[in-house]
Write an enzyme that holds these catalytic residues in place. Structure first.
Site, mmCIF file in Angstrom:
data_model
loop_
_atom_site.group_PDB
_atom_site.id
_atom_site.type_symbol
_atom_site.label_atom_id
_atom_site.label_comp_id
_atom_site.label_asym_id
_atom_site.label_seq_id
_atom_site.Cartn_x
_atom_site.Cartn_y
_atom_site.Cartn_z
ATOM 1 N N ARG A 17 30.867 -22.145 3.780
ATOM 2 C CA ARG A 17 30.563 -20.849 2.409
ATOM 3 C C ARG A 17 29.656 -19.615 2.910
ATOM 4 O O ARG A 17 30.075 -18.550 2.512
ATOM 5 C CB ARG A 17 30.746 -21.911 1.228
ATOM 6 C CG ARG A 17 31.534 -22.754 0.591
ATOM 7 C CD ARG A 17 31.964 -23.373 -0.312
ATOM 8 N NE ARG A 17 30.467 -24.181 -0.376
ATOM 9 C CZ ARG A 17 30.245 -24.468 -1.366
ATOM 10 N NH1 ARG A 17 30.286 -24.894 -2.844
ATOM 11 N NH2 ARG A 17 29.107 -25.321 -1.703
ATOM 12 N N ASN A 35 34.291 -24.848 -2.967
ATOM 13 C CA ASN A 35 35.036 -25.984 -2.073
ATOM 14 C C ASN A 35 35.770 -26.895 -3.224
ATOM 15 O O ASN A 35 36.295 -26.088 -4.133
ATOM 16 C CB ASN A 35 33.902 -26.735 -1.792
ATOM 17 C CG ASN A 35 32.566 -26.893 -0.941
ATOM 18 O OD1 ASN A 35 32.929 -26.398 -0.051
ATOM 19 N ND2 ASN A 35 31.802 -27.137 -1.544
#
Length: 91
Positions: A17, A35
């Site tokens: 990320r 996520n």
């Protein structure tokens, strides 16, 4: 151009990320990355068409050195509102 993308593989626990945000910031792409409970990562992205296309290619290669994208899906007509910065969503 606006897209949403779901990627699977080694994409959690490898700074995926964070590195996706760096790529987005470098390309001038806005959106979110978060996520998923199934081990995947969800991305919303909008911006200049060429920038978003390059962003997609970088995500498919995994922006995280220890990451590995094994499969992905892209929606080229997502319904989210346009973003004006790129954020990592922690859930």
């Amino acid at each position: 151009m606006k897209i949403s993308m779901i990627v699977h593989g080694r994409v959690q626990g490898v700074a995926f990320r964070y590195m996706t945000k760096i790529v987005a910031d470098e390309l001038g792409v806005y959106g979110i990355v978060r996520n998923l409970d199934d081990g995947g990562v969800y991305i919303e992205a909008n911006g200049d068409k060429l920038a978003v296309q390059q962003f997609i290619e970088e995500v498919k290669k995994s922006p995280a050195p220890m990451g590995n994208v094994t499969n992905y899906s892209i929606d080229f007509e997502p319904s989210f509102k346009e973003h004006h910065k790129f954020n990592v969503v922690y859930s």
